[in-house]
Design an enzyme around this catalytic site. Structure first.
Site, mmCIF file in Angstrom:
data_model
loop_
_atom_site.group_PDB
_atom_site.id
_atom_site.type_symbol
_atom_site.label_atom_id
_atom_site.label_comp_id
_atom_site.label_asym_id
_atom_site.label_seq_id
_atom_site.Cartn_x
_atom_site.Cartn_y
_atom_site.Cartn_z
ATOM 1 N N GLU A 217 0.807 -1.236 0.000
ATOM 2 C CA GLU A 217 0.000 0.000 0.000
ATOM 3 C C GLU A 217 0.836 1.281 0.000
ATOM 4 O O GLU A 217 1.768 1.438 0.798
ATOM 5 C CB GLU A 217 -0.926 -0.003 1.214
ATOM 6 C CG GLU A 217 -1.879 1.178 1.275
ATOM 7 C CD GLU A 217 -2.919 1.047 2.374
ATOM 8 O OE1 GLU A 217 -3.728 1.977 2.524
ATOM 9 O OE2 GLU A 217 -2.921 0.021 3.080
ATOM 10 N N LYS A 233 -8.650 -0.893 1.161
ATOM 11 C CA LYS A 233 -9.669 -1.355 2.095
ATOM 12 C C LYS A 233 -10.577 -2.299 1.328
ATOM 13 O O LYS A 233 -11.078 -1.967 0.254
ATOM 14 C CB LYS A 233 -10.469 -0.176 2.638
ATOM 15 C CG LYS A 233 -10.603 -0.080 4.141
ATOM 16 C CD LYS A 233 -9.394 -0.433 4.853
ATOM 17 C CE LYS A 233 -9.527 -0.399 6.370
ATOM 18 N NZ LYS A 233 -8.507 -1.294 6.907
#
Length: 414
Positions: A217, A233
């Protein structure tokens, strides 16, 4: 600035091992590495970095610039997740650490290595010698203990109750695996990064221990005044069809809520009207799982230093909750142990290429005594199932845990 073409020297893991061995023989600080998708390259390695503890307010304090294909050097380090946990224990390793490097080895996306020096110096003799002398793999083992299932479930149920009461809309509840390392943390990183090929992997070490981040990420990329963040997410194991992720109301809601939080965080320092969402709900493969990834972009005001950007956006939105302030307060009550580097950030600020920082998930923190800590977690929303959230944690941890087990099995077989 000096740039010299070195050619094909092998993989990032091979170069890292060679440099580490050569630095150790000369009594130098170990190398630091960024592997994956960093600064338009597939790897950026500093041959030796004196990574020392630093005031958290001073990390990545390099004037933003760029774009530049070269990286040259800069400040490389980490910043831990700032909050304590319910046990009140102090940090296991420094809250922030890092150091400056005047030169790096950069591997471009075609596999060619380059030596880059901010000072214009040529490649050091010991570095050149190390690069021409590949070293064999060393063995390592990590004996992992079972994480605390009951305490994690208590935290998830507490989060669901807080959501029902309107205190928060989402909260990222985490647990930890702890273990004991036998061998080198650098060997663990070199082995694991080869096996899992994460997009935002990073390694840093010092007298205090080491950080081996296998993150997929991006927290922040800043080139001049342009900033992007790509929160993750929404998660499903790789054996599921990726379309299932987009069809999941829970996972989509989880992502969209965090996108709104990132927009709010960047909006604190952005030019009015400049915050956009150029990419929403892209399905992306990561080690062991599918993720939903979105991207938020903004133009920050020219006078904003990196410290102000971090003050507005850190800790990363995807590992906290909404609203962020209340979620952080509650998480400190629900989680029994300090997160540490996990859910913080690792990366580099270059005076010519800008700043790139990961979200330190899938990250193992090693102290000076060989204790290893791996954090994992997931976003809790109103329709979360506590046992399913536990399984998500296990899916995320599996590739990291498996690396140590496979190393032990290979050693036994040989």
């Amino acid at each position: 600035m000096r740039i010299d073409r070195l050619g094909d020297l092998g993989t990032a893991a091979e170069v890292l091992r060679s440099l580490a061995g050569a630095a150790a023989r000369r009594g130098l600080a170990p190398p630091a590495a960024l592997v994956g998708e960093w600064f338009g390259a597939s790897a950026v390695i500093a041959p030796t970095v004196s990574a020392r503890a630093i005031d958290p307010a001073e990390v990545f304090a390099v004037a933003p610039d760029g774009p530049s294909e070269a990286v040259g050097g800069g400040w490389i380090g980490y910043l831990s997740y700032p909050d304590a946990a319910s046990d009140g224990a102090p940090p296991r390793i420094p809250e922030a650490a890092g150091g400056w490097t005047d030169s790096v080895l950069r591997r471009d996306v075609d596999g060619c290595w380059w030596h880059e020096s901010l000072s214009g110096a040529t490649i050091k003799g010991w570095v050149a010698e190390a690069l021409s002398s590949p070293v064999p793999h060393n063995t390592y083992e990590i004996d992992w203990a079972e994480p605390d299932f009951a305490r994690h479930q208590e935290g998830v149920l507490a989060a669901l109750a807080a959501i029902g009461a309107g205190e928060v809309y989402q909260a990222c509840v985490c647990t930890q695996f702890t273990g004991t390392l036998h061998g080198s943390p650098l060997e663990f990183f070199a082995d694991a990064v080869t096996r899992t090929t994460p997009a935002r992997a990073a390694y840093l070490a010092g007298d205090w221990g080491a950080v081996a981040s296998l993150s997929p990420e991006l927290f922040v990329r800043r080139v001049g005044d342009e900033v992007t963040s790509s929160p993750i997410k929404g998660t499903l194991p790789l054996h599921c069809a990726p379309a299932e992720l987009l069809a999941s109301a829970k996972d989509v809601a989880e992502n969209i809520m965090i996108v709104d939080l990132v927009r709010n965080d960047l909006g604190r320092v952005a030019e009015t009207g400049s915050v956009t969402v150029p990419e929403l709900l892209r399905v992306q493969a990561a080690p062991g799982v599918w993720h939903l990834v979105s991207t938020v972009a903004a133009t920050v005001r020219p006078e904003i230093p990196n410290a102000a950007l971090l003050a507005a956006a850190f800790p990363p939105a995807s590992v906290t909750g909404t609203p962020k302030g209340r979620a952080r307060e509650l998480l400190s009550q629900w989680e029994p142990r300090r997160r540490g580097v996990y859910c913080g950030t690792v990366g580099m600020a270059s005076p010519i290429a800008g700043t790139e920082l990961n979200v330190a998930i899938r990250t193992v923190e090693f102290d000076a005594h060989g204790t290893a800590v791996l954090g994992v977690g997931g976003g809790i929303t109103a329709d979360s199932d506590a046992k399913a959230e536990w399984q998500e944690c296990l899916h995320k941890a599996a590739p990291v845990i498996q690396a140590g087990q496979d190393s032990r099995e290979r050693s036994t077989a040989s």
